[in-house]
Write an enzyme that holds these catalytic residues in place. Structure first.
Site, PDB file in Angstrom:
ATOM      1  N   ASN A   1       0.844  -1.187   0.000  1.00 18.07           N
ATOM      2  CA  ASN A   1       0.000   0.000   0.000  1.00 18.07           C
ATOM      3  C   ASN A   1       0.884   1.243   0.000  1.00 18.07           C
ATOM      4  OD1 ASN A   1      -2.444  -1.448   0.139  1.00 18.07           O
ATOM      5  ND2 ASN A   1      -2.283  -1.632   2.361  1.00 18.07           N
TER       6      ASN A   1
ATOM      7  N   HIS B   1       6.261  -2.114   3.671  1.00 19.00           N
ATOM      8  CA  HIS B   1       5.985  -3.487   4.096  1.00 19.00           C
ATOM      9  C   HIS B   1       5.203  -4.178   2.994  1.00 19.00           C
ATOM     10  CE1 HIS B   1       3.030  -0.662   5.757  1.00 19.00           C
ATOM     11  NE2 HIS B   1       2.113  -1.576   5.499  1.00 19.00           N
TER      12      HIS B   1
HETATM   13  P1  AMP Z   1      -0.796  -0.678   5.855  1.00 16.21           P
HETATM   14  O1  AMP Z   1      -2.245  -0.326   6.053  1.00 16.21           O
HETATM   15  O2  AMP Z   1      -0.485  -1.223   4.506  1.00 16.21           O
HETATM   16  O3  AMP Z   1       0.122   0.443   6.279  1.00 16.21           O
HETATM   17  O4  AMP Z   1      -0.543  -1.909   6.836  1.00 16.21           O
HETATM   18  C1  AMP Z   1      -0.119  -1.762   8.143  1.00 16.21           C
HETATM   19  C2  AMP Z   1      -0.342  -3.110   8.784  1.00 16.21           C
HETATM   20  O5  AMP Z   1       0.421  -3.151   9.964  1.00 16.21           O
HETATM   21  C3  AMP Z   1      -1.798  -3.381   9.164  1.00 16.21           C
HETATM   22  O6  AMP Z   1      -2.246  -4.568   8.514  1.00 16.21           O
HETATM   23  C4  AMP Z   1      -1.738  -3.513  10.679  1.00 16.21           C
HETATM   24  O7  AMP Z   1      -2.630  -4.489  11.182  1.00 16.21           O
HETATM   25  C5  AMP Z   1      -0.282  -3.904  10.912  1.00 16.21           C
HETATM   26  N1  AMP Z   1       0.271  -3.564  12.208  1.00 16.21           N
HETATM   27  C6  AMP Z   1       0.188  -2.377  12.846  1.00 16.21           C
HETATM   28  N2  AMP Z   1       0.853  -2.439  14.015  1.00 16.21           N
HETATM   29  C7  AMP Z   1       1.382  -3.680  14.099  1.00 16.21           C
HETATM   30  C8  AMP Z   1       2.177  -4.362  15.079  1.00 16.21           C
HETATM   31  N3  AMP Z   1       2.573  -3.766  16.215  1.00 16.21           N
HETATM   32  N4  AMP Z   1       2.521  -5.655  14.848  1.00 16.21           N
HETATM   33  C9  AMP Z   1       2.116  -6.266  13.720  1.00 16.21           C
HETATM   34  N5  AMP Z   1       1.378  -5.678  12.748  1.00 16.21           N
HETATM   35  C10 AMP Z   1       1.009  -4.408  12.955  1.00 16.21           C
END
Ligand code: AMP
Ligand code: ZN
Length: 114
Positions: free
Chosen positions: A88, A101
């Site tokens: 994203n 990511h």
């Molecule tokens: P995005 O919306 O592409 O920025 O994805 C961010 C992702 O990070 C989401 O799917 C969240 O659920 C995940 N996320 C946020 N904080 C954490 C965390 N502490 N550990 C693991 N995943 C996380």
């Protein structure tokens, strides 16, 4: 490290995460809010805010993140049945954590993006 970056803190073990793979360059861990039976994030250890910030010298990095995702998909047993990889970018792309990511989603029939 990016100031107050959540994923840099995971890389530096300042925040806990369910880490499934690590090497010199990247870390993979389970998403805290999974959208599929397997939902992992594969991230570089270096702080890069968005895919817009990738430079020519980093051009091989996304390929290595993808290769790691394919290996994890094989380990999970859904490489042949199928899965989804997503980067994203920025707010209209749904990015909420500004450290690049690669999402790996699999283990169920996925529906259309939108
Ligand atoms: P995005 O919306 O592409 O920025 O994805 C961010 C992702 O990070 C989401 O799917 C969240 O659920 C995940 N996320 C946020 N904080 C954490 C965390 N502490 N550990 C693991 N995943 C996380
Ligand atoms: Zn970061």
């Amino acid at each position: 490290m990016g100031a107050d970056c959540l994923f840099c803190k995971i890389v530096n073990r300042e925040l806990p995460a369910d880490i499934v793979f690590e090497d010199d360059e990247m870390v993979a861990f389970n998403d805290i809010n999974p959208q599929a039976p397997t939902h992992m994030l594969i991230i570089p250890k270096s702080h890069i805010a968005t895919v817009n910030d990738l430079t020519e010298s980093e051009v091989d990095l996304p390929g290595r993140l993808i290769l790691r995702a394919t290996a994890l998909a094989s380990e999970k047993g859904f490489a042949d049945s199928g899965y989804r990889l997503i980067f994203n970018c920025n707010s209209e792309g749904g990015q909420t954590v500004f450290h690049i990511h690669l999402h790996l989603l699999g283990g169920r029939q996925l529906t259309a993006l939108g």
